[in-house]
Each structure stands twice: as structure tokens, then as C-alpha cells.
Motif scaffolding. Structure first.
Motif, PDB file in Angstrom:
ATOM      1  N   ASN A 186       0.831  -1.265   0.037  1.00 25.73           N
ATOM      2  CA  ASN A 186      -0.049   0.135  -0.210  1.00 25.73           C
ATOM      3  C   ASN A 186       0.873   1.204   0.075  1.00 25.73           C
ATOM      4  N   ARG A 187       2.188   1.111   0.169  1.00 23.05           N
ATOM      5  CA  ARG A 187       3.083   2.218   0.165  1.00 23.05           C
ATOM      6  C   ARG A 187       2.638   3.297   1.366  1.00 23.05           C
ATOM      7  N   PRO A 188       2.640   2.683   2.509  1.00 24.34           N
ATOM      8  CA  PRO A 188       2.350   3.539   3.517  1.00 24.34           C
ATOM      9  C   PRO A 188       3.512   4.474   3.996  1.00 24.34           C
ATOM     10  N   SER A 189       3.103   5.780   4.231  1.00 24.29           N
ATOM     11  CA  SER A 189       4.273   6.790   4.625  1.00 24.29           C
ATOM     12  C   SER A 189       5.286   6.163   5.982  1.00 24.29           C
ATOM     13  N   VAL A 190       4.549   5.239   6.703  1.00 23.00           N
ATOM     14  CA  VAL A 190       5.260   4.710   7.891  1.00 23.00           C
ATOM     15  C   VAL A 190       4.793   3.172   7.793  1.00 23.00           C
ATOM     16  N   LEU A 191       5.804   2.345   8.188  1.00 23.49           N
ATOM     17  CA  LEU A 191       5.888   1.076   8.273  1.00 23.49           C
ATOM     18  C   LEU A 191       5.977   0.622   9.658  1.00 23.49           C
ATOM     19  N   LEU A 192       5.208  -0.134  10.440  1.00 25.41           N
ATOM     20  CA  LEU A 192       5.437  -0.481  11.886  1.00 25.41           C
ATOM     21  C   LEU A 192       6.079  -1.839  11.732  1.00 25.41           C
ATOM     22  N   LEU A 193       6.987  -2.266  12.405  1.00 27.81           N
ATOM     23  CA  LEU A 193       7.225  -3.695  12.404  1.00 27.81           C
ATOM     24  C   LEU A 193       7.488  -4.084  14.080  1.00 27.81           C
ATOM     25  N   ASP A 194       6.879  -5.258  14.483  1.00 29.15           N
ATOM     26  CA  ASP A 194       6.830  -5.466  15.949  1.00 29.15           C
ATOM     27  C   ASP A 194       7.778  -6.876  16.103  1.00 29.15           C
ATOM     28  N   GLU A 195       8.666  -6.806  16.381  1.00 27.50           N
ATOM     29  CA  GLU A 195       9.796  -7.755  16.400  1.00 27.50           C
ATOM     30  C   GLU A 195       9.470  -8.691  15.228  1.00 27.50           C
ATOM     31  N   PRO A 196       9.841  -8.275  13.947  1.00 31.39           N
ATOM     32  CA  PRO A 196       9.536  -9.074  12.788  1.00 31.39           C
ATOM     33  C   PRO A 196      10.404 -10.305  12.947  1.00 31.39           C
ATOM     34  N   LEU A 197      11.651 -10.154  13.259  1.00 32.67           N
ATOM     35  CA  LEU A 197      12.761 -11.136  12.984  1.00 32.67           C
ATOM     36  C   LEU A 197      12.657 -12.202  14.329  1.00 32.67           C
ATOM     37  N   GLY A 198      11.628 -11.915  15.356  1.00 30.48           N
ATOM     38  CA  GLY A 198      11.835 -12.574  16.582  1.00 30.48           C
ATOM     39  C   GLY A 198      11.744 -13.964  16.285  1.00 30.48           C
ATOM     40  N   ALA A 199      11.163 -14.676  15.348  1.00 26.02           N
ATOM     41  CA  ALA A 199      10.643 -15.893  15.136  1.00 26.02           C
ATOM     42  C   ALA A 199      12.004 -16.669  14.307  1.00 26.02           C
ATOM     43  N   LEU A 200      12.985 -15.861  13.929  1.00 29.84           N
ATOM     44  CA  LEU A 200      13.668 -16.618  12.712  1.00 29.84           C
ATOM     45  C   LEU A 200      15.252 -16.840  13.572  1.00 29.84           C
ATOM     46  N   ASP A 201      15.658 -17.999  13.294  1.00 30.56           N
ATOM     47  CA  ASP A 201      17.153 -18.383  13.616  1.00 30.56           C
ATOM     48  C   ASP A 201      18.039 -17.344  13.591  1.00 30.56           C
ATOM     49  N   ARG A 202      19.067 -17.750  14.178  1.00 29.81           N
ATOM     50  CA  ARG A 202      19.995 -16.192  14.448  1.00 29.81           C
ATOM     51  C   ARG A 202      20.558 -16.002  12.898  1.00 29.81           C
ATOM     52  N   GLN A 203      21.119 -16.917  12.053  1.00 28.58           N
ATOM     53  CA  GLN A 203      21.840 -16.731  10.809  1.00 28.58           C
ATOM     54  C   GLN A 203      20.687 -15.956   9.753  1.00 28.58           C
ATOM     55  N   LEU A 204      19.358 -16.576   9.608  1.00 27.14           N
ATOM     56  CA  LEU A 204      18.449 -15.878   8.867  1.00 27.14           C
ATOM     57  C   LEU A 204      18.240 -14.543   9.429  1.00 27.14           C
ATOM     58  N   ARG A 205      17.972 -14.558  10.717  1.00 25.11           N
ATOM     59  CA  ARG A 205      17.771 -13.024  11.508  1.00 25.11           C
ATOM     60  C   ARG A 205      18.694 -11.960  10.852  1.00 25.11           C
ATOM     61  N   GLU A 206      20.110 -12.408  10.896  1.00 30.00           N
ATOM     62  CA  GLU A 206      21.049 -11.532  10.557  1.00 30.00           C
ATOM     63  C   GLU A 206      21.042 -11.148   8.800  1.00 30.00           C
ATOM     64  N   GLU A 207      20.574 -12.015   8.015  1.00 31.32           N
ATOM     65  CA  GLU A 207      20.545 -11.642   6.770  1.00 31.32           C
ATOM     66  C   GLU A 207      19.315 -11.030   6.642  1.00 31.32           C
ATOM     67  N   MET A 208      18.244 -11.232   7.245  1.00 28.79           N
ATOM     68  CA  MET A 208      16.881 -10.414   7.007  1.00 28.79           C
ATOM     69  C   MET A 208      17.241  -8.910   7.802  1.00 28.79           C
ATOM     70  N   GLN A 209      18.232  -8.868   8.664  1.00 25.88           N
ATOM     71  CA  GLN A 209      18.351  -7.569   9.037  1.00 25.88           C
ATOM     72  C   GLN A 209      19.088  -6.462   8.009  1.00 25.88           C
ATOM     73  N   VAL A 210      19.834  -7.059   7.348  1.00 29.19           N
ATOM     74  CA  VAL A 210      20.641  -6.518   6.232  1.00 29.19           C
ATOM     75  C   VAL A 210      19.607  -6.239   5.194  1.00 29.19           C
ATOM     76  N   GLU A 211      18.697  -7.221   4.659  1.00 28.10           N
ATOM     77  CA  GLU A 211      17.901  -7.092   3.854  1.00 28.10           C
ATOM     78  C   GLU A 211      16.673  -5.739   4.044  1.00 28.10           C
ATOM     79  N   LEU A 212      16.338  -6.107   5.236  1.00 30.14           N
ATOM     80  CA  LEU A 212      15.423  -5.000   5.685  1.00 30.14           C
ATOM     81  C   LEU A 212      15.879  -3.671   5.686  1.00 30.14           C
ATOM     82  N   LYS A 213      17.211  -3.559   6.101  1.00 30.94           N
ATOM     83  CA  LYS A 213      17.683  -2.209   6.218  1.00 30.94           C
ATOM     84  C   LYS A 213      17.943  -1.593   4.507  1.00 30.94           C
ATOM     85  N   LEU A 214      18.216  -2.322   3.770  1.00 35.76           N
ATOM     86  CA  LEU A 214      18.440  -2.206   2.595  1.00 35.76           C
ATOM     87  C   LEU A 214      17.192  -1.663   1.849  1.00 35.76           C
TER      88      LEU A 214
END
Ligand SMILES: Nc1ncnc2c1ncn2[C@@H]1O[C@H](COP(=O)(O)OP(=O)(O)OP(=O)(O)O)[C@@H](O)[C@H]1O
Ligand SMILES: [Mg+2]
Lengths: 370, 320
Positions: A167-195
Motif C-alpha cells: 500500500n506504500r504507506p508513509s510509515v511502516l511499523l514492525l513488531d519484532e518481525p525477526l523474533g521468530a527466525l533463527d540467528r543466521q536468517l535473522r542477520e540476513e534479514m536485518q541486512v535486507e530489511l535495512k536495504l
């Protein structure tokens, strides 16, 4: 429970750019429990802001008030300059990535992602194009026609992300979106999310209780404690110049010494004298914090010599490998253990049981009044 | 320092096959055998009695003192069963069955929705107990209770006259309306409970996600809550419709001559007329009618929902 009308001091419309989020003295009670306590916060457009704090400090509640699922008892909230008080979630220009993803089990991945556009009555051909675009963005095109229950946690995470940004919101809210992932995937997703965030230029409000995650991804970190804001600053400042002993202890590890200041402003503690950059007013009590990576250890040449500052003697209780650093545990007596971390190359070769001397520079000592 | 290059192990050995199913579990019994108790139950309490009824329906009543005989088989009992009285009663039964199920659905839907999604969590046990309270009393007693209430000289009649809403005594006892009131009252919990369970399973985060994505309450209800609660809604409708179609107690107590239902016809053949063959034929017809009605209803719902389903469908397909 108090449920006051929107406070009259908050105007309905303020000239603020798209994507600005302002919380103005926001409080929220659950029964007689104060979950969020007069929170003031301003998130700039396009900023990646993390809400960081221990469990139960009110992060989710704050986010839910932004999304419109909870309504503040006091204070005002503006998004892009418009007051959103009393506005239901479906009329707010924000979208949420839920902690448990909350994907619709009866819809396919593509239909999940397209849900927001269907609600806006976008033409079907356009929905299709934008769904494909969003799925490409999170590399989930291949799974478009699957049901979400047939996806792994990381894949569900990506779908939830695609669904929230379509919906291309002007604000995106994320509530511990990576909390359910294992450590490695989590670190990958952190980078992707930031990009993704810098590519979209969206304001991100990101909730986490993982300090490493907050520090590595955010432009600024809001450290919360019992519903209040403890410190709001960039990662560098929060780490290097914590505003309180609480923040210092929450971000990374710390060695804390408590004591009373002597005549020259150094702190006299049970384990020795600690001197910081500034003098502590004589006679007052204070807490000194020293990070493990600022402490050096060496084999003790002699026993403790009186009057030495910023150095302690003890026995090495253990050495553990933390990947690129070694962590030394130094027992100082009375059950007090000092943590010390040294980079692997050049780390002193010590055996548990050795008598050691640990020391640090005055410049690395943080002092907090108690 | 020696430089050592480790060769990667082949990731998959082509000769490897999935382990045989036999060795996987510790069960030496073939899996279908585990369902043996269920099969036995079905056989003893469903297949056998239905088979017997079916068998009887091809026979005849041998004389004034016999109930059934099967030495000559024919479809004559079916021809006999399809009398004008049967059609009239059949119409009546179908009307009560469909209207009763719909009314139960209309009443139960908001009640179950509220109980599952709006009522405070701490009150739930109490609410479910309240729904079940009528079940603590005997079916017959409950129904007779309505006979007392709906009687022309009953308190409801007096109340309505007292309030000036009507001038004459209430004239609904022994009509189709009375039967309808009775069945709705008797079967409502069977609709509320499955709907409650169904709504309860639609998690709050899903409805919140829907609203977050721009769907208002109505769209969330129609696009998330109802589709997810659909199995429960179907179960509720079947649970009410099927026993209701065969019910004869409610109709006997409240319906009188004008509120007749097929269940009564069947019962009277078995009990009063002692004609088990004819009664069986009627029972078989009743079962067929129920199956047919359910099938037709399913078809109607399916056809009616197609346009919506097509509009929602979004298939992306493989990369092009
Ligand atoms: N619906 C609710 N009813 C009653 N109390 C609530 C409710 N939601 C939250 N609280 C309370 O408000 C406080 C803040 O909760 P919140 O969920 O915001 O914490 P959090 O920071 O997100 O914690 P976590 O990291 O565990 O998710 C907690 O003490 C919690 O018990
Ligand atoms: Mg939370």
C-alpha cells in the motif's frame, strides 16, 4: 481507567512532512497499570527508528497506538502532520508487520500480498502487477500461488513484509518481525530489511528487545523502560554515552562498580578506586560502568599494591571463546566477577586459576549518579 | 602451518532412497486398523440399522398382526408412501427444516460472534453454560413448556392482550409457527456452539491485519472472519437441519394436525399402524430428501459464491 477526549492542546493539523510520526505526551493505562507513560517521541521522515527495551516496557503498546489498535488515554499522535486520534486502523496511512506474521491462511501468498490493494478497489490488472513487483522485491515470486502454511518462517516473514509495503504507506511499523527466525536468517534479514528501507525511503518504526539488532539497523534508538523513554539517540551515542546506568546496562555488557567519591572525586569501591574523566562531587555515591572490551588483563607480576587506580587484582575463573574475541572472567572476591573481552590476535594466554591484574583507562569509565 | 584443502562431501548420494515406510514407525499394525473402533461403531450403529430399514422397505405388512415380511420384494411400499398426505407433510417438513435452520443461523451468528470475539474472556465459561442451560431439562419437558406458553389461555396470550397488542387470544399453538418456535428453541445451542468454536479460532491478529491493510469492519467480516469460520458454519447448519428434519416430538407436542412433520408419519407407521415396511420406506425417503436438500443447498451456496471467488482469485503462475 481514564478515557479522556483528545487533549485540546494538540491541533488537528500541523505542517509536518509526509512520514513524520509525533507522539505528544502519550499515556496508556490497562486497568490500573500504566503501560506507556507520557511518551514524547518524534520520528523523522524516512528514518529507521527502533523501540528497544525489555519485555513489558510498552513497545508493542506504543506501536499499536500508532497503528490504531489501541487508543491513548492521554496525549496526541500525529502522522504526517495529521492527528490520528480516534481514527480507525483502516484509515491510517501506516501498515504493520506483525510479530507472528498474521498471514491469512485461506488466501494464497499472492492474494495475501494483494489484500491491501483489493481493499482500495484497485483494478485487478494493476493489483497483479504490483503484487508481482512486491514479491520480486522480497524474492518470493516463486511461491506466489502457495498457501502461507506451506512456507518456512523466513519465507512467511518476507510475505508479511511484502503485504505491508504494497500500500506504500508513509510509515511502516514492525513488531519484532525477526523474533521468530533463527540467528543466521535473522542477520540476513536485518541486512535486507535495512536495504529495503533505504530503497523505499519509508519511515520505519521497529520494535525489538534485541539490542544488537537495534544498534545495527537503526538511525536512532529509543530505549524504553517501564513505559517511559530513557534515551533517544543514534546507535553510537546510545552505546558510547548512555544517558543512564539503565541504558548502559541494557546496551551491551557492563562492569558496574558502586562507591562513594573521595576528596579528589574518584570513586572508592569495595574492589578498588575507580577514576573517571570527570570528578564526582565529594561524598556522593555513584555507579561506574566499564565495558568488557575496555578492560585489559595480564598475569599479575606482584600482589595488589595500595593506592593504584583503575586496576584490580583477582583470579582468572575462566576463558570463553566468542568467535573473534576471547572473554575472561576475573573473580575479585565476594562473588564479584569482572568481565574482560580481548580481540583474539594478541589476547593474553592465561590459564584459569592464574593470578591476574585487570585495568582500564579513565577515559573508558562512565559515571552515573545513584 | 600446513594448508589443507577439504574436499566437500557430495551433498546427495544418488543411490539413497527414502527409508521404507514399514521401518519408520514402531507400529506393526497397518494404519487403517487403528480406525477399527470407528469402523466398528459405524457398522453397528449406522450401516446395520440403515441396511435393515432399507431391507424392510422392500417388504410388506403380512397381516393384521405382523409388522413386516420380506418373502416378496417390491417397490410397492414406496409407491404407497408417496401419497398426497406425504407430499403435504413433506412440504411442511422442508419448510420447517429450512426456515428453522435459517432462523437458528440468523440468531446464532451474532450471538456466537459476540461470545467469541467481543465478550470479556473471563465471562466465556458463564456464557457457554447459559447456552447449555436449556439442555439440562428433558427435550419433551422443554417442548411442553412451550405448549403452556403458547396456549390461547397461556400467559403470553394474556400478556399480549393486556398490553393491547392483540384483542383475541393467541392462536398459534398447533400451527406451523408453533413448531418453528419450538424447533428454533430446541436446536439453537447446536448452532451457537459450532459457530462459537469457529469464530474463536479466527485469531485476533488476523482480523487486526485485515484492518491494518485497509479493510473496514464489514470487509474484515466478509473477507476474513466468515471464510475462516466457514467449516463451523456448515457444521452448525448440518447439526441443526438433519435432526430437525427427522424430529417428531416438537411437531407432535406443538404442531397438532396442522403442523405435521414426516417424522410423525414414520413414527405412526411403526408404532400405531404396526406397518414397519411402509414406515421403513418413508424413513428411506426422508433420508434421501435430507441428502438431496443438503446437496442442493451446497450447490446454491457454491454457485452464488463463484462471482466473489473469481473476483478475489489472483494467480501469478511461474516466472514469465
Ligand atoms: N491488552 C492488555 N491488557 C492488559 N495489559 C496489557 C495489555 N497489553 C499490554 N499490557 C501490559 O502493558 C505492559 C506493556 O506491554 P507491551 O505489550 O507493550 O510490552 P512490550 O514492551 O511489547 O513487551 P514484549 O517485549 O514482551 O513484547 C505490560 O506490562 C503488559 O502486561
Ligand atoms: Mg511486544
Amino acid at each position: 481507567m481514564t478515557s479522556t477526549a483528545p487533549s485540546p492542546t494538540v491541533p488537528d493539523r500541523v505542517d509536518e512532512p509526509l512520514g513524520t510520526v509525533v507522539l505528544d505526551g502519550v499515556s496508556k493505562w490497562f486497568g490500573d497499570q500504566l503501560a506507556v507513560d507520557s511518551l514524547d517521541l518524534r520520528v523523522e521522515p524516512g528514518e529507521f527508528l527502533s523501540l528497544l527495551g525489555p519485555s513489558g516496557c510498552g513497545k508493542t503498546t506504543t506501536l499499536r497506538m500508532l497503528a490504531g489498535f489501541e487508543h491513548p488515554d492521554e496525549g496526541g499522535i500525529r502522522i504526517s502532520g495529521n492527528s490520528v486520534l480516534g481514527l480507525p486502523p483502516y484509515r491510517r496511512d501506516v501498515n504493520t508487520v506483525f510479530q507472528a506474521f498474521a498471514l491469512f491462511p485461506h488466501l494464497s501468498v499472492a492474494e495475501n500480498v494483494g489484500y491491501g490493494l483489493v481493499q482500495k478497489r484497485v483494478a485487478k490488472s494493476e493489483i497483479r502487477d504490483r503484487v508481482v513487483e512486491a514479491l520480486d522485491l522480497v524474492q518470493m515470486r516463486r511461491f506466489a500461488d502457495r498457501k502461507p502454511t506451506m512456507l518456512s518462517g523466513g519465507q512467511q516473514q518476507r510475505v508479511a513484509l511484502a503485504r505491508a509495503i504494497i500500500n506504500r504507506p508513509s510509515v511502516l511499523l514492525l513488531d519484532e518481525p525477526l523474533g521468530a527466525l533463527d540467528r543466521q536468517l535473522r542477520e540476513e534479514m536485518q541486512v535486507e530489511l535495512k536495504l529495503l528501507q533505504s530503497r523505499l525511503g519509508m519511515t520505519f518504526v521497529f520494535v525489538t528487545h534485541d539490542q544488537e539488532e537495534a544498534l545495527s539497523m537503526s538511525d536512532r534508538v529509543a530505549v524504553m523502560r517501564e513505559g517511559r523513554l530513557e534515551q533517544l539517540a543514534d546507535a553510537h551515542t546510545v552505546y558510547g554515552e548512555p544517558a543512564s546506568a539503565y541504558v548502559a546496562g541494557f546496551i551491551g555488557r557492563q562492569n558496574f562498580f558502586e562507591g562513594t567519591a573521595d576528596a579528589v572525586g574518584a570513586l572508592v569501591t569495595a574492589h578498588g578506586t575507580v577514576r573517571g574523566r570527570e570528578a564526582v562531587p565529594t561524598g556522593t555515591t555513584a555507579k561506574a560502568a566499564i565495558r568488557p572490551e575496555d578492560v585489559t588483563v595480564e598475569a599479575a607480576a606482584s600482589g595488589p599494591s595500595g593506592g593504584e587506580e583503575n586496576a584490580v587484582h583477582g583470579r582468572l575463573a575462566g576463558v570463553s571463546h566468542l568467535g573473534d574475541t576471547l572473554q575472561y572472567l576475573v573473580e575479585l572476591g565476594d562473588g564479584f566477577t569482572l568481565l574482560c573481552r580481548r580481540p583474539r590476535p594478541g589476547a593474553p594466554a592465561l590459564e584459569p586459576g592464574d593470578a591476574v591484574r585487570a585495568s582500564w583507562h579513565a577515559s573508558s569509565v562512565l559515571l552515573f549518579h545513584t | 602451518m600446513t594448508s589443507q584443502i577439504t574436499t566437500p562431501r557430495p551433498r546427495q548420494d544418488a543411490s539413497r532412497t527414502p527409508p521404507s515406510r514399514k521401518r519408520q514407525g514402531k507400529w506393526w499394525l497397518p494404519k487403517p486398523l487403528l480406525a477399527l473402533p470407528a469402523w466398528a461403531w459405524l457398522l453397528i450403529f449406522f450401516v446395520a440399522p440403515v441396511g435393515q430399514v432399507l431391507w424392510f422397505s422392500f417388504g410388506y405388512k403380512p397381516g393384521i398382526f405382523g409388522t413386516h415380511a420380506n418373502d416378496v420384494l417390491s417397490f410397492d411400499r414406496y409407491a404407497e408412501a408417496l401419497s398426497p398426505t406425504f407430499f403435504l407433510t413433506f412440504q411442511n417438513t422442508l419448510w420447517v427444516g429450512i426456515a428453522g435452520t435459517l432462523i437458528c443461523l440468523i440468531i446464532a451468528f451474532p450471538v456466537a460472534y459476540w461470545m467469541a470475539l467481543k465478550a470479556p474472556l473471563s465471562r466465556r465459561g458463564l456464557l457457554i453454560a447459559l447456552v447449555m442451560v436449556p439442555y439440562w431439562a428433558n427435550f419433551l419437558v422443554r417442548t411442553i413448556g412451550w405448549q403452556v406458553i403458547l396456549a390461547p389461555e397461556g400467559w403470553l396470550s394474556h400478556l399480549l392482550q393486556g398490553l393491547g397488542l392483540t384483542n383475541e387470544p393467541l392462536e398459534i399453538l398447533y400451527t406451523r409457527t408453533a413448531v418453528l418456535i419450538g424447533v428454533v428453541y430446541n436446536y439453537l445451542p447446536l448452532m451457537i456452539l459450532p459457530l462459537f468454536v469457529a469464530f474463536d479460532r479466527v485469531e485476533l491478529p488476523l482480523r487486526e491485519a485485515s484492518k491494518d491493510l485497509g479493510a473496514n469492519r464489514w470487509s474484515t467480516l466478509t473477507q476474513v472472519t466468515i471464510p475462516l469460520a466457514k467449516p463451523g458454519i456448515i457444521v452448525g447448519c448440518l447439526l441443526v437441519f438433519i435432526p430437525l428434519m427427522g424430529d417428531y416430538i416438537t411437531a407432535t407436542v406443538l404442531g397438532g394436525a396442522r403442523g405435521n412433520m414426516i417424522g410423525q408419519l414414520v413414527a405412526s407407521q411403526f408404532q400405531t399402524a404396526q406397518n414397519w415396511a411402509l414406515g421403513s420406506a418413508m424413513a428411506v425417503l426422508l433420508m434421501l430428501i435430507i441428502l438431496l436438500t443438503v446437496a442442493v443447498a451446497a450447490l446454491i451456496v457454491w454457485v452464488a459464491s463463484r462471482p466473489f471467488a473469481w473476483r478475489r482469485r489472483l494467480v501469478i503462475g511461474e516466472d514469465s
